[in-house]
Design an enzyme around this catalytic site. Structure first.
Site, mmCIF file in Angstrom:
data_model
loop_
_atom_site.group_PDB
_atom_site.id
_atom_site.type_symbol
_atom_site.label_atom_id
_atom_site.label_comp_id
_atom_site.label_asym_id
_atom_site.label_seq_id
_atom_site.Cartn_x
_atom_site.Cartn_y
_atom_site.Cartn_z
ATOM 1 C CG ASN A 1 -0.140 -0.079 2.501
ATOM 2 O OD1 ASN A 1 0.622 0.821 2.803
ATOM 3 N ND2 ASN A 1 -0.289 -1.160 3.259
ATOM 4 C CG ASP B 1 -5.689 -6.065 6.616
ATOM 5 O OD1 ASP B 1 -5.093 -6.130 7.704
ATOM 6 O OD2 ASP B 1 -6.419 -5.099 6.304
ATOM 7 C CE LYS C 1 10.005 -10.454 -14.358
ATOM 8 N NZ LYS C 1 10.630 -9.933 -15.549
ATOM 9 C CG PHE D 1 -2.647 5.173 13.411
ATOM 10 C CD1 PHE D 1 -1.769 4.961 14.462
ATOM 11 C CD2 PHE D 1 -2.706 6.430 12.836
ATOM 12 C CE1 PHE D 1 -0.962 5.989 14.937
ATOM 13 C CE2 PHE D 1 -1.907 7.466 13.283
ATOM 14 C CZ PHE D 1 -1.036 7.250 14.339
ATOM 15 C CE LYS E 1 -10.685 -0.769 11.648
ATOM 16 N NZ LYS E 1 -10.124 0.026 10.569
ATOM 17 C CE LYS F 1 -7.608 -4.139 14.556
ATOM 18 N NZ LYS F 1 -6.626 -3.887 13.504
HETATM 19 N N1 CTP Z 1 -3.034 -3.687 12.115
HETATM 20 C C1 CTP Z 1 -2.180 -4.693 12.527
HETATM 21 N N2 CTP Z 1 -2.127 -5.886 11.840
HETATM 22 C C2 CTP Z 1 -2.902 -6.081 10.754
HETATM 23 C C3 CTP Z 1 -3.770 -5.046 10.333
HETATM 24 C C4 CTP Z 1 -3.808 -3.878 11.018
HETATM 25 O O1 CTP Z 1 -1.476 -4.523 13.522
HETATM 26 N N3 CTP Z 1 -2.813 -7.230 10.104
HETATM 27 C C5 CTP Z 1 -3.101 -2.436 12.884
HETATM 28 C C6 CTP Z 1 -2.610 -1.207 12.156
HETATM 29 O O2 CTP Z 1 -1.244 -0.975 12.406
HETATM 30 C C7 CTP Z 1 -3.490 -0.122 12.734
HETATM 31 C C8 CTP Z 1 -4.768 -0.823 13.076
HETATM 32 O O3 CTP Z 1 -4.456 -2.214 13.150
HETATM 33 O O4 CTP Z 1 -2.966 0.388 13.939
HETATM 34 C C9 CTP Z 1 -5.916 -0.605 12.133
HETATM 35 O O5 CTP Z 1 -5.622 -0.946 10.833
HETATM 36 P P1 CTP Z 1 -6.689 -0.727 9.635
HETATM 37 O O6 CTP Z 1 -6.070 -1.232 8.384
HETATM 38 O O7 CTP Z 1 -7.238 0.637 9.650
HETATM 39 O O8 CTP Z 1 -7.878 -1.607 10.048
HETATM 40 P P2 CTP Z 1 -8.088 -3.135 10.108
HETATM 41 O O9 CTP Z 1 -8.136 -3.493 11.541
HETATM 42 O O10 CTP Z 1 -7.120 -3.854 9.245
HETATM 43 O O11 CTP Z 1 -9.576 -3.267 9.567
HETATM 44 P P3 CTP Z 1 -10.171 -2.993 8.130
HETATM 45 O O12 CTP Z 1 -9.039 -3.155 7.149
HETATM 46 O O13 CTP Z 1 -11.214 -4.007 8.042
HETATM 47 O O14 CTP Z 1 -10.707 -1.588 8.168
#
Ligand code: CTP
Length: 398
Positions: free
Chosen positions: A206, A275, A285, A319, A333, A337
């Protein structure tokens, strides 16, 4: 008594430095003034000496009147260095690490926080070279006080006027007060994106730049914390004095975070963790073959959730990057969490989110109460977040 070194560089706004120095002195701060040669064309060292009550240094090679090996002496004794006004050429010299005047040399030699208030013609301010240098200073952890819009000495209107004296003084006091409110704390910050490889040369990721996490690391360090920065791949130079653990994949980030978690008081997860990862990574490759390539992705562990499950009395900050229903999603969240705080960004808004230097955020506490932070630099937001952390550790919120 706090000691502030005020650097004055050569622009018409130099006359306002007199008011800044006076304002600091009347608040019981010991002020020492350093001037560039050009600054002396706009305001005299005698004025600054009279107002500060201390000798003014202009010439690096003059016989020291106060302390020996002057730039190092000032650098070591400073609780804070302020440069007001900072001209385009001074900003360029500092960004390039050129130490041929007393102000630059002192800043290169100091560990104290440095606050810089630029002032110049608006065209100069907007010039890409100046903006790039300002970005560089920001990346180095210097605190910038953005100039204001208005009538400029050259007759034009625009952005470039030195920030109001009261704003400069308030900023200096804020940094002086903040200095050690995280002393003795161990803080881990994650930053940047993770990458999940499809084959040796392609990955899923990303656009996270890492700027928010790096700003947090610098700010926590400035406030006295021992900082561990677990960072995905970024183009940023890590703040000095911070322990950096570079990682690439989510699994590597998880391993690094779990290894250091036991010794931490606070964990702030600013990383944009990927994720899902490809179920398999090709060893060679991938070659173009059929018209379609189907990737099967599998869930990555949620690092923050795993930390939430073993949180104990540690402070956990997450975040939430959202494009809709910001507050509701962020509150969810916090619960899911087991967090103490969440910093919710509406990444759809201009000036917020990935890659920008600024952010707009809502900080939401576990009890659901929240604080809106309007558009500000990521450094400023970092301090707002740390203010909340300090409040949770039993200190005062700033
Ligand atoms: N985070 C994490 N590990 C993951 C995904 C997210 O530790 N596999 C943490 C990020 O560092 C951030 C928080 O979770 O502090 C929220 O991440 P975000 O991408 O906004 O949300 P998600 O919990 O992944 O939910 P969604 O993508 O469904 O919105």
């Amino acid at each position: 008594m706090k000691r502030v070194i005020v650097g004055i560089t050569g622009g018409i706004a130099a006359y306002k430095a007199a008011e800044v120095v006076r304002g600091l002195c009347t608040r019981g701060i010991e002020v020492h003034v350093l001037m560039t040669e050009a600054a002396t064309r706009f305001i005299t060292p005698l004025t600054m000496q009279t107002l500060s009550g201390n000798p003014v240094v202009v010439d690096m090679f003059a016989e020291p009147r106060l302390w020996n090996v002057q730039h190092v002496a000032y650098a070591r004794r400073a609780d804070l260095v302020l440069v007001a006004p900072a001209t385009a050429s001074f900003i360029g010299r500092l960004a390039a690490g050129i130490a041929d005047d007393m102000v630059c040399a002192t800043i290169l030699a100091t560990k104290a926080p440095v606050v810089i208030a630029p002032a110049m013609n608006s065209q100069m301010y907007r010039h890409p070279a100046v903006q790039a240098n300002l970005d560089r200073l920001r990346d180095m952890g210097y605190h910038l006080i953005a100039p204001e819009e208005g009538e400029l000495a050259c007759g034009e209107r625009g952005e470039g006027r030195l920030a109001e004296v009261a704003r400069i003084i308030a900023e200096v006091l804020k940094h002086l007060e903040r200095k050690a409110d995280l002393a003795g704390k161990n803080i881990m910050i994650t930053a940047g994106p993770t990458r999940e490889y499809i084959d040796p040369v392609r990955f899923v990721s990303n656009p996270s730049s890492g700027k928010m996490g790096y700003a947090l690391a610098g700010a926590a360090r400035d406030r006295g914390a021992r900082v561990v920065l677990v960072s995905g791949p970024t183009a940023l130079r890590p703040p000095s004095g911070v322990q950096v653990i570079p990682v690439t994949t989510t699994a590597e980030m998880l391993a690094a975070v779990l290894e250091h978690f036991p010794e931490m008081d606070v964990v702030i997860k600013a990383a944009a963790v990927v994720d899902y990862r490809p179920q398999t990574t090709a060893e060679q490759k991938l070659k173009k073959g059929s018209d379609k390539l189907v990737l099967t992705l599998e869930r990555n562990p949620d690092i923050l959730k795993l930390l939430g499950e073993r949180k104990g009395d540690k402070i956990l900050v997450g975040f939430a990057a959202e494009t809709q229903s910001l507050v509701e999603n962020a509150r969810e969240k916090i619960k899911a969490k087991n967090l103490d705080l969440i910093v919710a960004n509406d990444v759809g808004q201009r000036g917020a989110g990935f890659g920008t230097d600024t952010n707009i955020a809502t900080i939401i506490r576990r009890d659901g109460t929240m604080r809106e932070i309007p558009l500000c630099s990521k450094q400023e937001l970092a301090h707002h977040i740390l203010d909340e952390v300090v409040a949770l550790t039993g200190g005062e919120r700033g």
